[in-house]
Design an enzyme around this catalytic site. Sequence first.
Site, mmCIF file in Angstrom:
data_model
loop_
_atom_site.group_PDB
_atom_site.id
_atom_site.type_symbol
_atom_site.label_atom_id
_atom_site.label_comp_id
_atom_site.label_asym_id
_atom_site.label_seq_id
_atom_site.Cartn_x
_atom_site.Cartn_y
_atom_site.Cartn_z
ATOM 1 N N GLU A 84 0.847 -1.196 0.000
ATOM 2 C CA GLU A 84 0.000 0.000 0.000
ATOM 3 C C GLU A 84 0.885 1.249 0.000
ATOM 4 O O GLU A 84 1.772 1.377 0.833
ATOM 5 C CB GLU A 84 -0.906 0.009 1.236
ATOM 6 C CG GLU A 84 -1.853 -1.179 1.332
ATOM 7 C CD GLU A 84 -2.973 -1.154 0.287
ATOM 8 O OE1 GLU A 84 -3.155 -0.110 -0.378
ATOM 9 O OE2 GLU A 84 -3.655 -2.182 0.145
ATOM 10 N N CYS A 148 -6.926 -1.415 8.807
ATOM 11 C CA CYS A 148 -5.646 -1.422 8.087
ATOM 12 C C CYS A 148 -5.284 -0.006 7.652
ATOM 13 O O CYS A 148 -4.199 0.495 7.944
ATOM 14 C CB CYS A 148 -5.736 -2.331 6.858
ATOM 15 S SG CYS A 148 -5.855 -4.077 7.286
ATOM 16 N N HIS A 167 -0.728 -5.783 2.513
ATOM 17 C CA HIS A 167 -1.900 -6.651 2.617
ATOM 18 C C HIS A 167 -1.542 -8.049 2.116
ATOM 19 O O HIS A 167 -0.918 -8.185 1.069
ATOM 20 C CB HIS A 167 -3.053 -6.106 1.759
ATOM 21 C CG HIS A 167 -4.022 -5.285 2.540
ATOM 22 N ND1 HIS A 167 -4.350 -3.981 2.218
ATOM 23 C CD2 HIS A 167 -4.744 -5.580 3.656
ATOM 24 C CE1 HIS A 167 -5.235 -3.520 3.092
ATOM 25 N NE2 HIS A 167 -5.484 -4.463 3.979
#
Length: 207
Positions: A84, A148, A167
């Site tokens: 991410e 998250c 992730h």
Amino acid sequence: MATKKKVIVTGFEPFGEHTVNASWVAVQELERLGLGEAIDLHVCEVPVEYEAVQSLLPSLWKQHQPQLVVHVGVSGLATTVTLEQCGHNQGYQQMDNCGFNPASQCCMENGPNYLDSVLDMDVICRKVNDSGLGVVVSVSKDAGRYLCDYTYYTSLYLTQGRSAFIHVPPLGKPYSSQDLARALQTIVLEMSELLNQAEEQQNPHDH
């Protein structure tokens, strides 16, 4: 002798249909593998609770003063190991494990809408995919507006961008915990190396 770099890697506790959270299983497996001689690895399980994140992250950062903080979370939608690039401040409507959500639905009152990691995830992704690891890595700019994303934004804010979020898919879909741990090991070492290079460019005489 260079001092050891300290790296914190976190996973999450179980939540919802994830009665075993692949992220924490993979992080525990990574702890067994280690990150080599030059890095002191500290792992931690993060509760799936907004308020716990707000108190835990600053204390981890203060206690360890790490070079890098890497958070790992599970995504039922993921089929690859996903890096991410940024965390988002707003849109937190989903209830956590305590049945709580922030009244403001945001992470930091008046904070920027999103924060970027100082790490270039595209570069890391390319390097890891070229390494013949056997685990596919991809990059995303949407960490999902739940714990998250919330954790990532909070961490990016605290560390001035020296954080990452990864992730992972649920276990066996398609990767085992060992596969995921090997991927995490390779990714985190790449991240640390990139930060080392950036530091050397800033302080060329600091050896």
